[in-house]
Design a protein around this motif. Sequence first.
Motif, PDB file in Angstrom:
ATOM      1  N   LEU A 518       0.827  -1.205   0.000  1.00  0.00           N
ATOM      2  CA  LEU A 518       0.000   0.000   0.000  1.00  0.00           C
ATOM      3  C   LEU A 518       0.865   1.261   0.000  1.00  0.00           C
ATOM      4  O   LEU A 518       1.911   1.312   0.656  1.00  0.00           O
ATOM      5  CB  LEU A 518      -0.906   0.029   1.233  1.00  0.00           C
ATOM      6  CG  LEU A 518      -2.089  -0.927   1.276  1.00  0.00           C
ATOM      7  CD1 LEU A 518      -2.712  -0.921   2.665  1.00  0.00           C
ATOM      8  CD2 LEU A 518      -3.130  -0.556   0.224  1.00  0.00           C
ATOM      9  N   SER A 519       0.441   2.282  -0.700  1.00  0.00           N
ATOM     10  CA  SER A 519       1.040   3.614  -0.618  1.00  0.00           C
ATOM     11  C   SER A 519       0.017   4.626  -1.120  1.00  0.00           C
ATOM     12  O   SER A 519      -0.919   4.262  -1.837  1.00  0.00           O
ATOM     13  CB  SER A 519       2.344   3.694  -1.427  1.00  0.00           C
ATOM     14  OG  SER A 519       2.079   3.566  -2.809  1.00  0.00           O
ATOM     15  N   PRO A 520       0.150   5.901  -0.738  1.00  0.00           N
ATOM     16  CA  PRO A 520      -0.888   6.884  -1.088  1.00  0.00           C
ATOM     17  C   PRO A 520      -0.879   7.269  -2.559  1.00  0.00           C
ATOM     18  O   PRO A 520       0.171   7.465  -3.167  1.00  0.00           O
ATOM     19  CB  PRO A 520      -0.520   8.105  -0.225  1.00  0.00           C
ATOM     20  CG  PRO A 520       0.505   7.634   0.751  1.00  0.00           C
ATOM     21  CD  PRO A 520       1.196   6.478   0.113  1.00  0.00           C
ATOM     22  N   ILE A 521      -2.067   7.379  -3.128  1.00  0.00           N
ATOM     23  CA  ILE A 521      -2.286   8.015  -4.430  1.00  0.00           C
ATOM     24  C   ILE A 521      -3.418   9.013  -4.217  1.00  0.00           C
ATOM     25  O   ILE A 521      -4.529   8.610  -3.847  1.00  0.00           O
ATOM     26  CB  ILE A 521      -2.643   6.994  -5.527  1.00  0.00           C
ATOM     27  CG1 ILE A 521      -1.477   6.034  -5.764  1.00  0.00           C
ATOM     28  CG2 ILE A 521      -2.998   7.716  -6.826  1.00  0.00           C
ATOM     29  CD1 ILE A 521      -1.744   4.988  -6.838  1.00  0.00           C
ATOM     30  N   PRO A 522      -3.194  10.307  -4.400  1.00  0.00           N
ATOM     31  CA  PRO A 522      -4.159  11.323  -3.981  1.00  0.00           C
ATOM     32  C   PRO A 522      -5.495  11.304  -4.724  1.00  0.00           C
ATOM     33  O   PRO A 522      -6.388  12.080  -4.381  1.00  0.00           O
ATOM     34  CB  PRO A 522      -3.421  12.650  -4.253  1.00  0.00           C
ATOM     35  CG  PRO A 522      -1.981  12.290  -4.323  1.00  0.00           C
ATOM     36  CD  PRO A 522      -1.928  10.899  -4.862  1.00  0.00           C
ATOM     37  N   LEU A 523      -5.640  10.445  -5.710  1.00  0.00           N
ATOM     38  CA  LEU A 523      -6.904  10.364  -6.436  1.00  0.00           C
ATOM     39  C   LEU A 523      -8.019   9.807  -5.561  1.00  0.00           C
ATOM     40  O   LEU A 523      -9.198  10.001  -5.838  1.00  0.00           O
ATOM     41  CB  LEU A 523      -6.734   9.503  -7.690  1.00  0.00           C
ATOM     42  CG  LEU A 523      -7.887   9.477  -8.692  1.00  0.00           C
ATOM     43  CD1 LEU A 523      -8.164  10.882  -9.227  1.00  0.00           C
ATOM     44  CD2 LEU A 523      -7.583   8.527  -9.834  1.00  0.00           C
ATOM     45  N   GLY A 524      -7.667   9.104  -4.477  1.00  0.00           N
ATOM     46  CA  GLY A 524      -8.674   8.547  -3.591  1.00  0.00           C
ATOM     47  C   GLY A 524      -8.044   7.623  -2.581  1.00  0.00           C
ATOM     48  O   GLY A 524      -6.835   7.352  -2.613  1.00  0.00           O
ATOM     49  N   GLY A 525      -8.853   7.134  -1.652  1.00  0.00           N
ATOM     50  CA  GLY A 525      -8.370   6.175  -0.687  1.00  0.00           C
ATOM     51  C   GLY A 525      -8.028   4.859  -1.351  1.00  0.00           C
ATOM     52  O   GLY A 525      -8.283   4.637  -2.532  1.00  0.00           O
ATOM     53  N   MET A 526      -7.426   3.947  -0.573  1.00  0.00           N
ATOM     54  CA  MET A 526      -7.055   2.628  -1.076  1.00  0.00           C
ATOM     55  C   MET A 526      -6.244   2.724  -2.371  1.00  0.00           C
ATOM     56  O   MET A 526      -6.545   2.093  -3.377  1.00  0.00           O
ATOM     57  CB  MET A 526      -8.295   1.757  -1.287  1.00  0.00           C
ATOM     58  CG  MET A 526      -9.029   1.407   0.002  1.00  0.00           C
ATOM     59  SD  MET A 526     -10.342   0.222  -0.336  1.00  0.00           S
ATOM     60  CE  MET A 526     -10.903  -0.156   1.330  1.00  0.00           C
ATOM     61  N   GLY A 528      -5.910   5.324  -4.511  1.00  0.00           N
ATOM     62  CA  GLY A 528      -6.691   5.831  -5.635  1.00  0.00           C
ATOM     63  C   GLY A 528      -7.623   4.783  -6.189  1.00  0.00           C
ATOM     64  O   GLY A 528      -7.872   4.745  -7.396  1.00  0.00           O
ATOM     65  N   TYR A 529      -8.142   3.921  -5.283  1.00  0.00           N
ATOM     66  CA  TYR A 529      -9.085   2.838  -5.593  1.00  0.00           C
ATOM     67  C   TYR A 529      -8.448   1.677  -6.342  1.00  0.00           C
ATOM     68  O   TYR A 529      -9.118   0.717  -6.698  1.00  0.00           O
ATOM     69  CB  TYR A 529     -10.291   3.363  -6.400  1.00  0.00           C
ATOM     70  CG  TYR A 529     -10.849   4.648  -5.896  1.00  0.00           C
ATOM     71  CD1 TYR A 529     -11.511   4.691  -4.673  1.00  0.00           C
ATOM     72  CD2 TYR A 529     -10.691   5.832  -6.597  1.00  0.00           C
ATOM     73  CE1 TYR A 529     -12.001   5.891  -4.173  1.00  0.00           C
ATOM     74  CE2 TYR A 529     -11.186   7.038  -6.110  1.00  0.00           C
ATOM     75  CZ  TYR A 529     -11.832   7.058  -4.901  1.00  0.00           C
ATOM     76  OH  TYR A 529     -12.313   8.237  -4.401  1.00  0.00           O
ATOM     77  N   SER A 530      -7.140   1.725  -6.567  1.00  0.00           N
ATOM     78  CA  SER A 530      -6.494   0.729  -7.437  1.00  0.00           C
ATOM     79  C   SER A 530      -5.660  -0.288  -6.667  1.00  0.00           C
ATOM     80  O   SER A 530      -4.834  -0.994  -7.256  1.00  0.00           O
ATOM     81  CB  SER A 530      -5.594   1.437  -8.464  1.00  0.00           C
ATOM     82  OG  SER A 530      -4.464   2.026  -7.838  1.00  0.00           O
ATOM     83  N   PHE A 531      -5.874  -0.417  -5.343  1.00  0.00           N
ATOM     84  CA  PHE A 531      -5.022  -1.257  -4.518  1.00  0.00           C
ATOM     85  C   PHE A 531      -4.952  -2.712  -4.998  1.00  0.00           C
ATOM     86  O   PHE A 531      -3.939  -3.392  -4.819  1.00  0.00           O
ATOM     87  CB  PHE A 531      -5.535  -1.243  -3.069  1.00  0.00           C
ATOM     88  CG  PHE A 531      -6.723  -2.136  -2.852  1.00  0.00           C
ATOM     89  CD1 PHE A 531      -6.564  -3.435  -2.395  1.00  0.00           C
ATOM     90  CD2 PHE A 531      -8.008  -1.709  -3.173  1.00  0.00           C
ATOM     91  CE1 PHE A 531      -7.656  -4.273  -2.232  1.00  0.00           C
ATOM     92  CE2 PHE A 531      -9.097  -2.537  -3.012  1.00  0.00           C
ATOM     93  CZ  PHE A 531      -8.922  -3.828  -2.538  1.00  0.00           C
ATOM     94  N   ALA A 532      -6.045  -3.221  -5.580  1.00  0.00           N
ATOM     95  CA  ALA A 532      -6.174  -4.663  -5.822  1.00  0.00           C
ATOM     96  C   ALA A 532      -5.034  -5.225  -6.665  1.00  0.00           C
ATOM     97  O   ALA A 532      -4.607  -6.364  -6.464  1.00  0.00           O
ATOM     98  CB  ALA A 532      -7.519  -4.956  -6.503  1.00  0.00           C
ATOM     99  N   GLU A 533      -4.536  -4.439  -7.590  1.00  0.00           N
ATOM    100  CA  GLU A 533      -3.469  -4.916  -8.468  1.00  0.00           C
ATOM    101  C   GLU A 533      -2.112  -4.937  -7.773  1.00  0.00           C
ATOM    102  O   GLU A 533      -1.217  -5.668  -8.188  1.00  0.00           O
ATOM    103  CB  GLU A 533      -3.390  -4.021  -9.712  1.00  0.00           C
ATOM    104  CG  GLU A 533      -2.338  -4.445 -10.705  1.00  0.00           C
ATOM    105  CD  GLU A 533      -2.381  -3.640 -11.993  1.00  0.00           C
ATOM    106  OE1 GLU A 533      -1.350  -3.558 -12.667  1.00  0.00           O
ATOM    107  OE2 GLU A 533      -3.462  -3.090 -12.309  1.00  0.00           O
ATOM    108  N   HIS A 534      -1.961  -4.167  -6.703  1.00  0.00           N
ATOM    109  CA  HIS A 534      -0.632  -3.911  -6.155  1.00  0.00           C
ATOM    110  C   HIS A 534      -0.329  -4.598  -4.835  1.00  0.00           C
ATOM    111  O   HIS A 534       0.834  -4.707  -4.464  1.00  0.00           O
ATOM    112  CB  HIS A 534      -0.444  -2.404  -5.962  1.00  0.00           C
ATOM    113  CG  HIS A 534      -0.676  -1.612  -7.209  1.00  0.00           C
ATOM    114  ND1 HIS A 534       0.202  -1.628  -8.265  1.00  0.00           N
ATOM    115  CD2 HIS A 534      -1.705  -0.801  -7.584  1.00  0.00           C
ATOM    116  CE1 HIS A 534      -0.273  -0.847  -9.237  1.00  0.00           C
ATOM    117  NE2 HIS A 534      -1.425  -0.348  -8.846  1.00  0.00           N
ATOM    118  N   VAL A 535      -1.331  -5.035  -4.097  1.00  0.00           N
ATOM    119  CA  VAL A 535      -1.083  -5.518  -2.734  1.00  0.00           C
ATOM    120  C   VAL A 535      -0.957  -7.034  -2.667  1.00  0.00           C
ATOM    121  O   VAL A 535      -1.383  -7.755  -3.574  1.00  0.00           O
ATOM    122  CB  VAL A 535      -2.203  -5.063  -1.770  1.00  0.00           C
ATOM    123  CG1 VAL A 535      -2.302  -3.547  -1.749  1.00  0.00           C
ATOM    124  CG2 VAL A 535      -3.548  -5.686  -2.136  1.00  0.00           C
TER     125      VAL A 535
END
Length: 539
Positions: A518-526, A528-535
């Motif tokens: 996980l790391s911040p993307i200012p477009l949104g929480g989680m 920028g809503y794209s966590f699923a591909e990265h975690v």
Amino acid sequence: MSKQENGHHPKEGFIITGDALDQAPGGFTRRDMMRTLLAGSLMTVGGTGLLTASGSVMAQTGKRGGKMRIATQTSSTADTLDPAKTAHSTDYTRVHMFYNGLTKLDGKLAPQMVLAEEMLTTDAITWTVKLRKGVVFHDGKPFTPADVVYSIMRHKDPATASKAKTLADQIESVKETGPNEVTVTLAAPNADLPVIVGTFHFHIVKAGTSDFSTGIGTGPYKLKEFTPGIRSVVVRNENYWKPGKPYLDEIEFAGIGDENARVNALLSGGLDLVANLNPRSIERVKGSAGFAVLETPSGAYTDLILRKDVGPGSNPDFVLAMKYLMDREVMRKNIARGHAVLGNDQPIDPTNPFYLAGLPQRQMDLDKAKYHLQKSGVSGKIPLVCSAAAMYSVDIATVLQQTAQRVGLDLELKRMPPEGYWSNQWLSNPVGFGNVNPRPSADVLLTQFFQSQAAWNESRFKSEKFDQLLTAARAEIDAGKRKQMYGDMQTIIHEEAGIGIPMFLALLDGYSSKVKGLSPIPLGGMMGYSFAEHVWLES
């Protein structure tokens, strides 16, 4: 998040456009960068690694396998798998699992190439887009230019009911101009096109798709189960075009409107990641062994909506009275617990390069509030609709109600359940609350929420001068002139729109320490809503 995978196309190109040009490295001005852009040059990101919100690159190796359970803060029977119709964070999170865009936005909200390999222009009107080869949809169909043409042009059709129609209206045409190429022609210059197509509404679907119940895309996960308003289950796309991705076998997620219920489920081990923590829960989560908080500074805001076409908001003095009743500092300290910065009744936050710092801060002023209230002639009970679905709106409404009593205004709080709030309440009530997620650029934000004809123009604010400035700013390549235009638009909104913005909110997600990547993307929480591909999950 920008990550280049081994085995990918060796050169993932992107154009720094729009706001990012003002922050170009090496002393480049926005004009210098536009000259580079207009010459057809591309900046590239090479190597293997992860671009974080700070812009640093660090290698990360994910662990494959495992099931993750998450909860966002809202759900509805209107939940959708159609990217064009997505309307809230749960939808945005879900479509990132199934689909890819031509581009995506990284931790600095700069566009990175995804299904596009290059986006070239000489005038910011005609764009040649080179497409990635070897990508297939979940059902095995190859990705082709026809899919891009269909996916973008469907937003222009009123029958689609796209939430991004006001953005797509800038696009004149999209045509196939080669085996792996499309040409996008705009109605007027807009250097932010690579940013616009990196947003969730513009994810690519199969040409001709009208039934979205199966979520067929090119993304990292495939649909296993989808029950609108209840839950979704996705499984890994074994044929995903990014080698090694995604890491997880399965994700199960739901919208849980009650924040206490989300936190309890997280700390009891029932969930691995939860969205939208209340600041009051931060110490509880951090103080529990094996749990942490992801804080993402952003331009998100919860706004008081005073519709200018119906009810008391049609009187400009009542609107001013409500704005003068806002004790912003109290709200920032006591409601957001300091995890926010002050707002000033306009939507561009201080992290944005076009933020108008010189706009005088509107302070709480009970004398002015009372004056404008009396001048408006509005009296009696005024229903004020709020919901846990709109972050902090119940607390903000409570503070407003108490302050209003001091000037003789009776605000009657009507607390609505979070389920169905965005489809049934938001945009419908004369006086209520919205919650606007961060947008990738000033142009996208102002186009979607303040342009006179925008579907999401919450207060029904209309200004011909504002609309003209918005159009002109897209084509302006002089940084100083463009900043002045956006400053003028902020002033107009501050003075004329029926919107009160007390603060800009940091986004707070709680997670198990087993969750990595996980790391911040200012477009949104989680992310920028794209966590699923990265975690991934560590045991």
